[in-house]
Scaffold this active site. Structure first.
Site, PDB file in Angstrom:
ATOM      1  N   ASP A 246      -9.366  -4.069  -6.094  1.00 50.01           N
ATOM      2  CA  ASP A 246      -8.612  -3.036  -5.366  1.00 50.01           C
ATOM      3  C   ASP A 246      -8.619  -1.767  -6.197  1.00 50.01           C
ATOM      4  O   ASP A 246      -8.320  -1.797  -7.405  1.00 50.01           O
ATOM      5  CB  ASP A 246      -7.172  -3.528  -5.130  1.00 50.01           C
ATOM      6  CG  ASP A 246      -6.288  -2.501  -4.429  1.00 50.01           C
ATOM      7  OD1 ASP A 246      -6.830  -1.514  -3.896  1.00 50.01           O
ATOM      8  OD2 ASP A 246      -5.057  -2.691  -4.424  1.00 50.01           O
TER       9      ASP A 246
ATOM     10  N   HIS B  98      -7.701  -4.950  -1.420  1.00 47.46           N
ATOM     11  CA  HIS B  98      -6.651  -4.195  -0.742  1.00 47.46           C
ATOM     12  C   HIS B  98      -6.572  -4.604   0.727  1.00 47.46           C
ATOM     13  O   HIS B  98      -7.557  -4.539   1.454  1.00 47.46           O
ATOM     14  CB  HIS B  98      -6.919  -2.695  -0.848  1.00 47.46           C
ATOM     15  CG  HIS B  98      -5.717  -1.863  -0.546  1.00 47.46           C
ATOM     16  ND1 HIS B  98      -4.801  -1.520  -1.503  1.00 47.46           N
ATOM     17  CD2 HIS B  98      -5.249  -1.336   0.616  1.00 47.46           C
ATOM     18  CE1 HIS B  98      -3.840  -0.798  -0.955  1.00 47.46           C
ATOM     19  NE2 HIS B  98      -4.091  -0.675   0.335  1.00 47.46           N
TER      20      HIS B  98
ATOM     21  N   SER C  92       0.829  -1.201   0.000  1.00 50.25           N
ATOM     22  CA  SER C  92       0.000   0.000   0.000  1.00 50.25           C
ATOM     23  C   SER C  92       0.871   1.260   0.000  1.00 50.25           C
ATOM     24  O   SER C  92       1.704   1.430  -0.885  1.00 50.25           O
ATOM     25  CB  SER C  92      -0.958  -0.040   1.193  1.00 50.25           C
ATOM     26  OG  SER C  92      -1.932   0.962   1.081  1.00 50.25           O
TER      27      SER C  92
END
Length: 822
Positions: A383, A413, A226
């Site tokens: 995502d 995610h 991320s």
């Protein structure tokens, strides 16, 4: 009978109807008061809880939109609503003054710490001012490990070393890596780009000190998920022009955020409502990370669609960031091409940091992208950041960067982060993602440097060698045989057919076996005499192991070759090995007439430690006036000094088969029949007194090694402190009989002509280069052969047909040409 009064009232709701017995009213009265208080407390608790739940969902109640193709939809829905409650509760607690929203979310994300891991050493340190936690396997290894720096996710606002404890432990155990988890400082207390700066500082520090942690500097990988993936990409870009540091081996980007230019890419539209990362949440958290406050009317994607990007930047970057670049198969599900919006100078001035390459590494220039290391990119179908990964993948591939891409069809995610929290929180896609990452890391460990010959074949031989060493230790523990016995059998190889053109005779001299090879055809005059001392660290190797080399030299050089089977350590202690070689040499020199050898054409030769013996004997024979002079010495990838294990070749080839840097010192201990208790200290040169360092630095120093041999992954090392107890434990390796490179100039200048072979991918390469310079500086003629694709031990496979290496044949032909020129 005497009647006993009951001291306590009975706890009856329906007392016995015995005449004269009073109903127990006391408990009923006391109980009603007790239950009234408890009931009131329960009502208040439920009211407060209901209030907090209601307020939590009032402040945070985005609706999830999970596609029907997702197999674990119900589980993800539940997780989504728990997360919403957490975000909402954080806001409520902040409003009532209990704690800040960010602090609450940090505490929740840290989770429950795992139990102690008995397989790992775990240490908390500081790399300069940055907190790190280092994870290292307790299992032994024959070489240096890979180093993995992990940058956690959390939008730069939350996340911590503790939150990623499970992930880092998993990587350390499964990939046998030294893992460094970086606890960078968080926003908003530490404003952007402090997070990037901390990670860059930690990376540089680790690169410079990697060997202190048993890590090969050429095998350092950085990794992040991320926003940690954002930092990973930015750090890799910041390091591309650093000539004072080794090159990164690879970068691992796990569903990374890589650009703030276009939030209307297909994945942003398709997955805007898919947990865990909702599209609206990216904006609110991203702005908080950058410490940007927008007008309330501008804090949604609908209000911000494209209106903050100037026309010139839009034109510049659309070749890298555009829906048109996304492959068609990723645009079939709920995607509508976006329309153009009018530009706002006001909004652009506020959000300008989003175009910084530290925040948006996808926007870096081509000159930077072209220099990046090999990359692993993980993307998830569900995502919002999926397309950031796809676009970066294309940019890298367009510049010839090798990319390993893992796409999780049911991934979302955060799925990798949840994978190690047990069945309740883990999703199948997360487990699959972890397996792919570990597989990539394992490949990085076995990857050989570019330019080395036939890497697949070498990797196979290396695996056989490691298996043999491990099996030998098992057999030793079982009391069947010593660990070296199995190694000796395997390295002896398959004996060749007897050569019909050679006369081969086995004799013994002072209990030392000799095998003598003579051409059968009649000589036109007296022949050369070549003594050959095999390699094997003085602990393995034999006449049988070097049979093919000796046969080849005898035939191609029309010479008498004497292969010396010196007795091996530790059964026959040091210095018995070079004493055996010396005795064999004296015997041959005194009996040259018997073998029709010209006493003026005696050559001493050997490979690896055998070349060391040849060098030592040449130096000893200088004072023997009653013997013929040695005509030449032939040194094939020689080991010549135990003073400095930080030379460039030791760094560059620390993990290149067949001889690792650590194995060099390990076999020194075995050869000297000593326990390797101070092995790590010797690797750090702590066994050398300062006076000795000063005396010999004119002969043994990285400064003397030509610059062209220092261009590949070499870092000058800081001096280490001397430890007298380490010196005492292994002082023999500094003696001239062990380190002939340290002989005085008065000896060196008397030595005969020399042929030196070095291999580029050999830890001992620089020993040969330094000895070459010493000889030349003292007027000794040197013929130097450098194998650009060779490695240590390459001649062990000479003569095995398709199992041999081409460089081995070239080396032997070069050696034969030198001998024939004498």
């Amino acid at each position: 009978m005497k009647r006993i009064a009951n001291p306590m009232p009975l706890n009856f709701r329906n007392p016995s109807k015995v005449r004269g017995v009073r109903k127990p009213q006391l408990v009923l009265q006391f109980g009603s008061s007790q239950y009234t208080e408890m009931g009131l407390f329960l009502v208040i608790f439920l009211a407060v809880l209901t209030f907090f739940v209601a307020m939590a969902f009032y402040y945070e109640h985005p609706k999830a939109k999970i596609p029907h193709g997702f197999s674990q939809r119900r589980k993800l829905y539940i997780f989504h609503y728990i997360m919403n409650f957490g975000f909402g509760l954080a806001k409520v607690l902040e409003k009532v003054g209990i704690t800040s929203e960010v602090d609450f979310l940090r505490a929740v994300m840290d989770g429950i710490p795992p139990l102690r891991d008995k397989q790992l050493f775990i240490r908390d340190l500081r790399f300069e001012k940055v907190e790190v936690r280092i994870y290292q396997s307790k299992s032994s290894t024959t070489g240096q490990r890979r180093g993995l720096l992990c940058f956690h996710g959390g939008v730069g606002l939350f996340g911590s070393i503790r939150a990623y404890e499970r992930t880092c432990r998993y990587f350390a155990r499964q990939s046998n890596s030294v893992v460094v988890s970086v606890g960078y400082r968080l926003a908003p207390e530490h404003p952007y780009p402090t997070q990037f700066e901390d990670c860059l500082t930690a990376t540089i520090h680790f690169m410079r000190t990697a060997q202190d942690y048993g890590v090969d500097p050429s095998r350092i990988i950085i990794c992040g998920d991320s926003s940690g993936g954002t930092i990973t990409a930015a750090v890799a870009q910041a390091l591309v022009n650093r000539q004072d540091l080794p090159k990164l081996r690879a970068q691992i980007l796990i569903y990374p955020f890589l650009q703030g230019l276009d939030f209307d890419l297909p994945s942003y539209q398709q997955n805007e409502g898919v947990p865990i990362l909702l599209r609206e949440r990216i904006l609110s958290l991203g702005l908080k990370y950058l410490n940007i406050e927008l007008p309330v009317t501008k804090t949604s994607f609908k209000a911000l669609k494209g209106n903050y990007v100037p026309e010139d930047l839009l034109l510049k970057y659309r070749k890298w960031v555009s829906s048109d670049i996304i492959p068609p198969e990723f645009k079939r599900r709920g995607y509508t091409p976006s329309t153009t919006y009018s530009f706002s100078d006001e909004i652009y001035a506020l959000v300008k940091p989003v175009f910084d390459t530290v925040f948006s590494p996808l926007l870096a220039e081509d000159s930077v992208i072209a220099q990046l290391p090999e990359t692993f990119i993980l993307t998830c179908e569900y995502d919002v950041l999926r397309d950031d990964g796809l676009l970066y993948k294309k940019r890298l591939e367009d510049h010839g960067i090798k990319v390993t891409w893992c796409h999780l069809q049911e991934g979302f995610h955060g799925t990798v982060f949840l994978a190690l929290y047990g069945a309740l929180l883990a999703f199948q896609s997360g487990n699959k993602g972890l397996e792919n990452i570990v597989h990539f890391l394992r490949l990085m460990y076995s990857e050989l440097p570019l330019g080395i010959e036939q890497p697949l074949k070498l990797r196979f031989y290396h695996s056989v060698m490691i298996t043999t060493m491990v099996l030998g230790k098992i057999l030793q523990k079982l009391g069947i045989c010593s660990d070296l016995s199995l190694m000796r059998i395997v390295l002896d190889g398959i004996p060749p057919w007897r050569d019909s053109t050679l006369l081969i005779k086995d004799i013994k001299v002072d209990e030392v076996p000799l095998r003598i090879y003579q051409p059968k055809w009649p000589p036109t005059g007296k022949r050369r005499g070549i003594l050959y001392f095999h390699g094997g660290a003085g602990t393995f190797g034999s006449i049988r192991a070097c049979e093919r080399i000796c046969c080849y030299m005898a035939k191609k050089c029309n010479s008498v070759v004497v292969s010396v089977g010196y007795r091996l350590a530790p059964e026959h202690p040091y210095p018995g090995q070079y004493s055996d070689c010396l005795n064999a040499t004296l015997y041959f020199m005194r009996n040259v007439e018997e073998y029709h050898v010209d006493p003026a054409l005696i050559i001493l030769s050997g490979d690896s430690c055998g070349a060391n013996f040849a060098t030592v004997i040449c130096q000893i024979l200088l004072n023997k006036r009653d013997l013929p002079k040695v005509r030449a010495q032939v040194l094939l990838y020689p080991g010549l000094q135990g003073l400095d294990f930080h030379l460039p070749s030791y760094q560059q080839n620390a993990s290149v088969p067949l001889l690792f840097r650590k194995l060099v010192v390990y076999f020194c201990f075995r050869y000297l029949n000593k326990e390797p208790s101070v092995l790590e200290d010797v690797l750090q040169n702590r066994h050398v007194p300062e006076s000795m360092k000063q005396k010999y630095k004119k002969w043994v120093s990285a400064d003397i090694v030509p610059d062209k041999f220092k261009m590949r992954d070499y870092i000058p090392q800081k001096p280490t402190s001397y430890k007298p107890e380490v010196h005492e434990a292994i002082k023999e390796i500094l003696a001239i009989t062990f380190s002939p490179l340290l002989a005085e100039d008065s000896i060196i200048r008397q030595l005969p002509e020399c042929y030196i072979l070095t291999c580029e991918f050999d830890v001992l390469r620089d020993d040969g280069l330094l000895y070459k310079k010493r000889l030349e500086d003292n007027g000794v003629q040197v013929t130097w052969c450098h194998s650009e694709s060779g490695f240590h031990g390459i001649l062990s496979f000479f003569g095995y047909g398709i199992f041999s290496f081409l460089s081995g044949k070239k080396i032997m032909d070069s050696t034969v040409n030198f001998i024939n020129s004498l």
